[in-house]
Scaffold this motif. Sequence first.
Motif, PDB file in Angstrom:
ATOM      1  N   UNK A   8       0.825  -1.198   0.000  1.00 42.55           N
ATOM      2  CA  UNK A   8       0.000   0.000   0.000  1.00 42.55           C
ATOM      3  C   UNK A   8       0.866   1.257   0.000  1.00 42.55           C
ATOM      4  N   UNK A   9       1.917   1.266   0.818  1.00 49.54           N
ATOM      5  CA  UNK A   9       2.833   2.401   0.859  1.00 49.54           C
ATOM      6  C   UNK A   9       3.553   2.550  -0.475  1.00 49.54           C
ATOM      7  N   UNK A  10       3.960   1.442  -1.059  1.00 50.17           N
ATOM      8  CA  UNK A  10       4.607   1.481  -2.377  1.00 50.17           C
ATOM      9  C   UNK A  10       3.699   2.161  -3.384  1.00 50.17           C
ATOM     10  N   UNK A  98      12.462   4.094   5.308  1.00 46.23           N
ATOM     11  CA  UNK A  98      12.100   2.811   5.917  1.00 46.23           C
ATOM     12  C   UNK A  98      11.685   1.823   4.829  1.00 46.23           C
ATOM     13  N   UNK A  99      10.912   2.313   3.863  1.00 46.66           N
ATOM     14  CA  UNK A  99      10.473   1.465   2.747  1.00 46.66           C
ATOM     15  C   UNK A  99      11.690   0.971   1.952  1.00 46.66           C
ATOM     16  N   UNK A 100      12.631   1.873   1.649  1.00 47.08           N
ATOM     17  CA  UNK A 100      13.805   1.530   0.846  1.00 47.08           C
ATOM     18  C   UNK A 100      14.728   0.553   1.573  1.00 47.08           C
ATOM     19  N   UNK A 101      14.716   0.584   2.885  1.00 46.36           N
ATOM     20  CA  UNK A 101      15.588  -0.297   3.661  1.00 46.36           C
ATOM     21  C   UNK A 101      14.895  -1.588   4.080  1.00 46.36           C
ATOM     22  N   UNK A 113       1.206   7.153   6.261  1.00 47.59           N
ATOM     23  CA  UNK A 113       1.918   7.486   5.020  1.00 47.59           C
ATOM     24  C   UNK A 113       0.958   8.074   3.988  1.00 47.59           C
ATOM     25  N   UNK A 114      -0.205   7.468   3.860  1.00 48.60           N
ATOM     26  CA  UNK A 114      -1.183   7.986   2.897  1.00 48.60           C
ATOM     27  C   UNK A 114      -1.718   9.342   3.340  1.00 48.60           C
TER      28      UNK A 114
END
Length: 133
Positions: A8-10, A98-101, A113-114
Amino acid sequence: MTFDPKLSITKGLDHLAPRLDPIITSRLAAHLSGLPWTAVLEQLDQLAGKPPKVYSTSDIQEQLKMFTKRLGDLGFPFDDNRQTAGTLGRELTIVRNAWAHGDSFSCLDAWRAHDYCVRLLEFFGDGEGLLNA
């Protein structure tokens, strides 16, 4: 099918990035004499003595830097007196990093995030981006 917070964050970040490029471009157009807005980041790197790097206008990480960093003599051209763009940019930078890691996310993390994405689009008056979210 269960809800996947990371997916969902992606999708949220993927939706946000193409919306931010034209916002940044239009806000800085008068200052850049036809150069892409990434020239600002390149110039800041050069002044800081960092090695040259190629930036992409579609990279959410670089876009968020534009809201969170002082842009030389331009200052903070995206902010209001409440520092709205900078604050939301910093929150989204935390999410993006955080997403990238590969960090895990809860449903609440995804909701937050949304919320940051929506509030940033609202701040810039991007109603179309909100409708197609």
